[in-house]
Write a protein that holds these residues in place. Structure first.
Motif, short mmCIF file in Angstrom:
data_model
loop_
_atom_site.label_atom_id
_atom_site.label_comp_id
_atom_site.label_asym_id
_atom_site.label_seq_id
_atom_site.Cartn_x
_atom_site.Cartn_y
_atom_site.Cartn_z
N ARG A 32 17.74 1.53 35.42
CA ARG A 32 19.11 2.03 35.45
C ARG A 32 20.00 1.27 34.47
O ARG A 32 20.90 1.84 33.85
N GLU A 67 22.90 5.66 27.39
CA GLU A 67 23.81 6.79 27.53
C GLU A 67 25.27 6.40 27.43
O GLU A 67 26.16 7.24 27.61
N ARG A 68 25.53 5.10 27.19
CA ARG A 68 26.90 4.58 27.08
C ARG A 68 27.72 4.90 28.34
O ARG A 68 28.91 5.23 28.27
N ASP A 69 27.05 4.80 29.49
CA ASP A 69 27.71 5.04 30.79
C ASP A 69 28.09 3.68 31.37
O ASP A 69 27.27 2.99 32.01
N LYS A 70 29.34 3.28 31.16
CA LYS A 70 29.77 1.96 31.56
C LYS A 70 29.70 1.76 33.07
O LYS A 70 29.32 0.69 33.56
N GLY A 71 30.08 2.79 33.83
CA GLY A 71 30.06 2.66 35.28
C GLY A 71 28.66 2.44 35.82
O GLY A 71 28.42 1.55 36.66
N ALA A 72 27.71 3.23 35.32
CA ALA A 72 26.32 3.07 35.76
C ALA A 72 25.76 1.71 35.33
O ALA A 72 25.01 1.07 36.07
N TRP A 73 26.17 1.28 34.13
CA TRP A 73 25.70 -0.01 33.63
C TRP A 73 26.21 -1.16 34.48
O TRP A 73 25.46 -2.06 34.86
N THR A 102 19.13 2.63 31.03
CA THR A 102 19.63 4.01 30.90
C THR A 102 21.14 4.03 30.70
O THR A 102 21.66 4.81 29.89
N GLY A 103 21.85 3.17 31.45
CA GLY A 103 23.31 3.10 31.29
C GLY A 103 23.71 2.68 29.89
O GLY A 103 24.67 3.20 29.31
#
Length: 344
Positions: free
Chosen positions: A58, A65-71, A61-62
């Motif tokens: 995860r 995908e440049r997904d700061k919240g998931a990161w 993947t964060g």
């Protein structure tokens, strides 16, 4: 000549004969408690390792995908797992070392008891002759040696009734037989060999247990990616493991056994010289003793160099096998990945 290294079918019953005395003896509950604690800790730490692998996925993947919240969620999840895993890993290591120490104490005490019961130390020395009584050159005439043997037989006969009335020897060791009576260097057997037996037993059993748990746990992770990869890696691991054991196990074990025996012989020669220093000096046996010790050392080094050559070939094979594991999974997964059937 060194003793032949027994196969697994012969070694395991002998190993269990010694091990079961602690696990089924008077201290069986203490032994089982340590084993239970080590098993539970191994299960928990393996489960945490699987959770870390999911968290790392995860995390990656964060980032991809440049997904700061998931990161950020993966970061905090990772921190929480590490705060739990670190002390449990340390506790697992502590429990393993305590198990080794307590088992070694029980086993060493049992062997000391057996060694000093029914004059076992005397019978062992008598069976091996008068090797411990040193005088250089013609230190003892044949008549003196025969007289010493007769005195030993008389002492053994005089103590026969006492020995028969004494308690039986400790179950860890059993009675003196034609094999046990000819054991070399009992001091090394009681100290170094007991320590090696306990440490190797615990390390090997826990290592196999951890590997099996890891295989079972991570097989599920890999199966969700590619069942074909799991099947291939299992076959690859079994072939590598059994191939390594078949080609390298017996030769390396045999050479290590010979090295330990020759090291003990060298140590015995040095101790014998120290204990008989006055006799050696009186008979001017310096040259003979130096030659004897040099021969013992040369014999040990010769076997050591043979084992080093085997280890060189073994290291070549292990590193080749390890490097191949980096490339082979990619080769197996590449067709499915480029076809878009699986994610990175």
């Amino acid at each position: 000549m060194g003793r032949a290294v027994p196969g697994l079918q012969d070694a395991f019953p002998f190993w269990w004969r010694v091990a079961r005395q602690w696990f089924a003896g008077a201290d069986r509950w203490q032994a089982r408690l340590y084993v239970l604690a080590s098993t539970v800790l191994a299960l928990v730490t393996t489960w945490l390792a699987v959770q870390i692998s999911y968290t790392q996925k995860r995390f990656s993947t964060g980032l991809a995908e440049r997904d700061k919240g998931a990161w950020l969620a993966a970061v905090w999840e990772f921190v929480g797992i590490i705060c739990l895993a670190a002390p449990l890993k340390a506790l697992h290591y502590y429990a393993e070392k305590r198990l080794i120490a307590v088992w070694r104490l029980a086993l060493t005490h049992a062997f000391i008891t057996a060694y000093t019961t029914n004059r076992a130390y005397f019978h062992l020395q008598l069976a091996r002759g008068t090797e411990g009584d040193l005088t250089p050159g013609s230190s003892r005439s044949s008549n003196e040696a025969a007289a010493g043997a007769r005195r030993g037989e008389q002492l053994g006969g005089a103590s026969a009734q006492k020995d028969a009335a004494s308690p039986s020897v400790h179950p860890y060791v059993g009675g003196l037989s034609s094999t046990s009576a000819c054991v070399d260097n009992p001091d090394q057997r009681i100290t170094a060999d007991v320590a090696n037996y306990v440490s190797s037993s615990v390390s090997l059993v826990l290592l196999l247990g951890k590997k099996l748990l890891n295989c079972a746990a991570f097989a599920g992770v890999l199966w969700s990616i590619s069942p074909r990869l799991v099947t291939f890696l299992l076959c690859y691991a079994f072939m590598g493991t059994f191939g390594t054991a078949f080609f390298f196990g017996r030769p390396l074990a045999s050479l290590q056994q010979r090295i330990l025996r020759l090291e003990a012989d060298l140590r015995f020669g040095l101790v014998r010289l120290r204990e008989n220093a006055e006799a050696v000096a009186f008979y001017s046996g310096d040259a003979e003793e130096a030659a004897d010790l040099s021969n013992r050392l040369a014999a040990m080094i010769d076997v050591l160099l043979k084992r080093i050559r085997w280890l060189g070939v073994y290291e070549f094979w292990v590193h080749t096998y390890s490097y191949a594991t980096i490339l082979i999974p990619s080769l197996v997964l590449a067709p499915e990945y480029f076809a878009g059937k699986i994610e990175f």
